[in-house]
Scaffold this active site. Structure first.
Site, PDB file in Angstrom:
ATOM      1  N   SER A 143       0.922  -1.206  -0.023  1.00 50.80           N
ATOM      2  CA  SER A 143       0.130  -0.133  -0.086  1.00 50.80           C
ATOM      3  C   SER A 143       0.956   1.190  -0.023  1.00 50.80           C
ATOM      4  O   SER A 143       1.888   1.152   0.503  1.00 50.80           O
ATOM      5  CB  SER A 143      -0.948   0.219   1.183  1.00 50.80           C
ATOM      6  OG  SER A 143      -1.455   1.280   1.343  1.00 50.80           O
ATOM      7  N   TYR A 156      -1.700  -1.436  10.628  1.00 53.53           N
ATOM      8  CA  TYR A 156      -1.928  -1.579   9.355  1.00 53.53           C
ATOM      9  C   TYR A 156      -0.779  -1.040   8.391  1.00 53.53           C
ATOM     10  O   TYR A 156      -0.197  -1.783   7.740  1.00 53.53           O
ATOM     11  CB  TYR A 156      -3.051  -0.934   8.637  1.00 53.53           C
ATOM     12  CG  TYR A 156      -3.266  -1.093   7.193  1.00 53.53           C
ATOM     13  CD1 TYR A 156      -3.658  -2.446   6.612  1.00 53.53           C
ATOM     14  CD2 TYR A 156      -3.361  -0.014   6.487  1.00 53.53           C
ATOM     15  CE1 TYR A 156      -3.948  -2.548   5.243  1.00 53.53           C
ATOM     16  CE2 TYR A 156      -3.453  -0.175   4.954  1.00 53.53           C
ATOM     17  CZ  TYR A 156      -3.639  -1.168   4.407  1.00 53.53           C
ATOM     18  OH  TYR A 156      -3.866  -1.682   3.158  1.00 53.53           O
TER      19      TYR A 156
HETATM   20  N1  LIG Z   1      -8.774  -0.676  -0.707  1.00 54.03           N
HETATM   21  C1  LIG Z   1      -7.759  -0.200  -0.375  1.00 54.03           C
HETATM   22  O1  LIG Z   1      -7.962   1.382  -0.437  1.00 54.03           O
HETATM   23  C2  LIG Z   1      -6.373  -0.515  -0.603  1.00 54.03           C
HETATM   24  C3  LIG Z   1      -5.213   0.534  -0.688  1.00 54.03           C
HETATM   25  C4  LIG Z   1      -3.922  -0.070  -0.416  1.00 54.03           C
HETATM   26  C5  LIG Z   1      -3.682  -1.237  -0.437  1.00 54.03           C
HETATM   27  N2  LIG Z   1      -4.835  -2.096  -0.212  1.00 54.03           N
HETATM   28  C6  LIG Z   1      -4.726  -3.663   0.016  1.00 54.03           C
HETATM   29  O2  LIG Z   1      -5.258  -4.428  -1.302  1.00 54.03           O
HETATM   30  C7  LIG Z   1      -5.491  -5.776  -0.756  1.00 54.03           C
HETATM   31  C8  LIG Z   1      -7.071  -6.036  -1.117  1.00 54.03           C
HETATM   32  O3  LIG Z   1      -7.945  -5.313  -0.148  1.00 54.03           O
HETATM   33  P1  LIG Z   1      -9.347  -4.640  -0.563  1.00 54.03           P
HETATM   34  O4  LIG Z   1      -9.303  -3.475  -0.594  1.00 54.03           O
HETATM   35  O5  LIG Z   1      -9.694  -5.553  -1.942  1.00 54.03           O
HETATM   36  O6  LIG Z   1     -10.094  -5.506   0.747  1.00 54.03           O
HETATM   37  P2  LIG Z   1     -11.418  -6.175   0.958  1.00 54.03           P
HETATM   38  O7  LIG Z   1     -12.330  -5.831  -0.106  1.00 54.03           O
HETATM   39  O8  LIG Z   1     -11.782  -6.227   2.305  1.00 54.03           O
HETATM   40  O9  LIG Z   1     -11.011  -7.971   0.654  1.00 54.03           O
HETATM   41  C9  LIG Z   1     -10.312  -8.530   1.248  1.00 54.03           C
HETATM   42  C10 LIG Z   1      -9.929  -9.872   0.677  1.00 54.03           C
HETATM   43  O10 LIG Z   1      -9.365 -10.697   1.651  1.00 54.03           O
HETATM   44  C11 LIG Z   1      -9.938 -11.877   2.183  1.00 54.03           C
HETATM   45  N3  LIG Z   1      -9.588 -12.115   3.565  1.00 54.03           N
HETATM   46  C12 LIG Z   1      -9.853 -11.783   4.535  1.00 54.03           C
HETATM   47  N4  LIG Z   1      -9.174 -12.136   5.683  1.00 54.03           N
HETATM   48  C13 LIG Z   1      -8.927 -13.378   5.170  1.00 54.03           C
HETATM   49  C14 LIG Z   1      -8.274 -14.580   5.724  1.00 54.03           C
HETATM   50  N5  LIG Z   1      -8.381 -14.633   6.997  1.00 54.03           N
HETATM   51  N6  LIG Z   1      -7.898 -15.509   4.950  1.00 54.03           N
HETATM   52  C15 LIG Z   1      -8.076 -15.382   3.585  1.00 54.03           C
HETATM   53  N7  LIG Z   1      -8.580 -14.610   2.859  1.00 54.03           N
HETATM   54  C16 LIG Z   1      -9.057 -13.416   3.751  1.00 54.03           C
HETATM   55  C17 LIG Z   1     -11.389 -11.330   1.911  1.00 54.03           C
HETATM   56  O11 LIG Z   1     -12.173 -12.231   1.685  1.00 54.03           O
HETATM   57  P3  LIG Z   1     -12.870 -13.382   2.849  1.00 54.03           P
HETATM   58  O12 LIG Z   1     -13.582 -12.373   3.775  1.00 54.03           O
HETATM   59  O13 LIG Z   1     -14.042 -14.153   2.181  1.00 54.03           O
HETATM   60  O14 LIG Z   1     -11.772 -14.284   3.502  1.00 54.03           O
HETATM   61  C18 LIG Z   1     -11.242 -10.784   0.669  1.00 54.03           C
HETATM   62  O15 LIG Z   1     -11.387 -11.355  -0.438  1.00 54.03           O
HETATM   63  C19 LIG Z   1      -5.174  -5.811   0.968  1.00 54.03           C
HETATM   64  O16 LIG Z   1      -3.945  -6.531   0.984  1.00 54.03           O
HETATM   65  C20 LIG Z   1      -5.173  -4.286   1.097  1.00 54.03           C
HETATM   66  O17 LIG Z   1      -4.293  -3.791   2.344  1.00 54.03           O
HETATM   67  C21 LIG Z   1      -6.182  -1.766  -0.330  1.00 54.03           C
END
Ligand SMILES: NC(=O)c1ccc[n+]([C@@H]2O[C@H](COP(=O)([O-])OP(=O)(O)OC[C@H]3O[C@@H](n4cnc5c(N)ncnc54)[C@H](OP(=O)(O)O)[C@@H]3O)[C@@H](O)[C@H]2O)c1
Length: 279
Positions: A143, A156
């Site tokens: 991130s 985080y």
């Molecule tokens: N959105 C942002 O603004 C942003 C910015 C920078 C970086 N990121 C990074 O991008 C990545 C994806 O984030 P996102 O925004 O797409 O989040 P999200 O919409 O909350 O999705 C998170 C994913 O991780 C899975 N997950 C959560 N806990 C888990 C576990 N214990 N075991 C296996 N799978 C698990 C969830 O599925 P289940 O709940 O079905 O397990 C879901 O598919 C993350 O690493 C986040 O830090 C996001």
């Protein structure tokens, strides 16, 4: 230029958000997929959608990646199905928002276990096999939060700093081999990331996950060490600690996050915020 056509990619956190976008974009580029998350129904729905749209092989595998036993079982299942993983996308991630001391300890611990320990385990287990085979790739989703401390997202940002440091070091260890590692640093992206928190993202400043996924894969194909797949506005955030003393940068980010109300944010589990700095 790296080609995704015909490879098998494993994407963690593929049931929604960025992981789902990575899965679609990889399939659009011709990759077969193994998709991992905890929510079986959502995962199977994503898999069915991709098969229908792109016609690639998609295997959904349910696992809680914070559980070491389930990671071991996942690898055993890959072996049982004779899946060789060419590209690992460590995307699954989570985080808490709000003052650290009044946020849920369990949530902080489980998010660090997911963002750091699960990524470490999968990189070691699958990366080791790639090294033995002499080829492969790993994309670790960090991130822009990785580049500086983030008061009110303290654990985080620290977990993402780990991902950045670890990925760069591993990439150097692998330089000259045919196994490549890259860290991706999205900015605010329009996903369900804040769904478990009272915090919200300003939609005027979020990127579409499809756009972030495509830019990440373009950067990996070109051989980048770090990818900045968000809008240009986010890039200077990653320079703050290069331009300012760390203490000053931390104070600035703290002030910014207070102006965004993050000092009042809390996880939606009844934990009340009690930040002494809250105004
Ligand atoms: N959105 C942002 O603004 C942003 C910015 C920078 C970086 N990121 C990074 O991008 C990545 C994806 O984030 P996102 O925004 O797409 O989040 P999200 O919409 O909350 O999705 C998170 C994913 O991780 C899975 N997950 C959560 N806990 C888990 C576990 N214990 N075991 C296996 N799978 C698990 C969830 O599925 P289940 O709940 O079905 O397990 C879901 O598919 C993350 O690493 C986040 O830090 C996001």
């Amino acid at each position: 230029m790296y080609s995704y056509s015909g490879i098998t990619a494993l994407v963690t956190g593929a049931s929604k958000g960025l992981g789902k976008a990575y899965a679609h974009e990889l399939a659009r580029r011709g990759a077969h997929l193994v998709l991992v998350a905890r929510s079986g129904d959502a995962l199977r729905e994503v898999a069915a959608g991709i098969r229908a749209e792109h016609g690639t092989d998609v295997t959904p595998l349910v696992a809680d990646l914070t559980d070491a036993g389930q990671v071991t079982a996942l690898i055993a299942e890959l072996d049982r199905r004779e899946h060789t993983i060419d590209l690992l996308v460590n995307n699954a991630g989570a985080g808490t928002v709000g003052p650290f001391l009044t946020s849920s300890l369990a949530r902080n611990v489980s998010s660090v276990e997911l963002n750091v320990i699960a990524l470490l385990r999968l990189t070691h287990l699958l990366g080791g096999r790639m090294a033995d085979r002499g080829h492969g790739g790993i994309i670790n989703v960090a991130s822009i939060a990785a580049f500086q401390t983030m008061p009110y997202q303290a654990s985080y940002a620290a977990s993402k700093a780990f991902v950045l440091s670890f990925t760069e070091a591993l990439a150097e260890e692998l330089r000259g081999t045919s196994v490549r590692v890259m860290a991706a640093h999205p900015g605010a992206t329009d996903t369900g990331f804040f769904d478990t928190s009272s915090a919200t993202m300003n939609p005027a400043f979020t990127d579409a996950p499809e756009h972030v996924a495509a830019k990440t894969l373009d950067a990996f194909a070109k051989g980048a060490l770090n990818s900045y797949p968000g809008r240009a506005l986010f890039r200077p955030v990653t320079w703050i600690t290069r331009l300012l003393p760390r203490a000053t940068a931390t104070r600035l980010i703290g002030r910014l996050n207070r102006s965004l109300g993050l000092h009042r944010a809390h996880d939606l589990d009844g934990t009340a915020p009690q930040d002494p700095a809250a105004g």
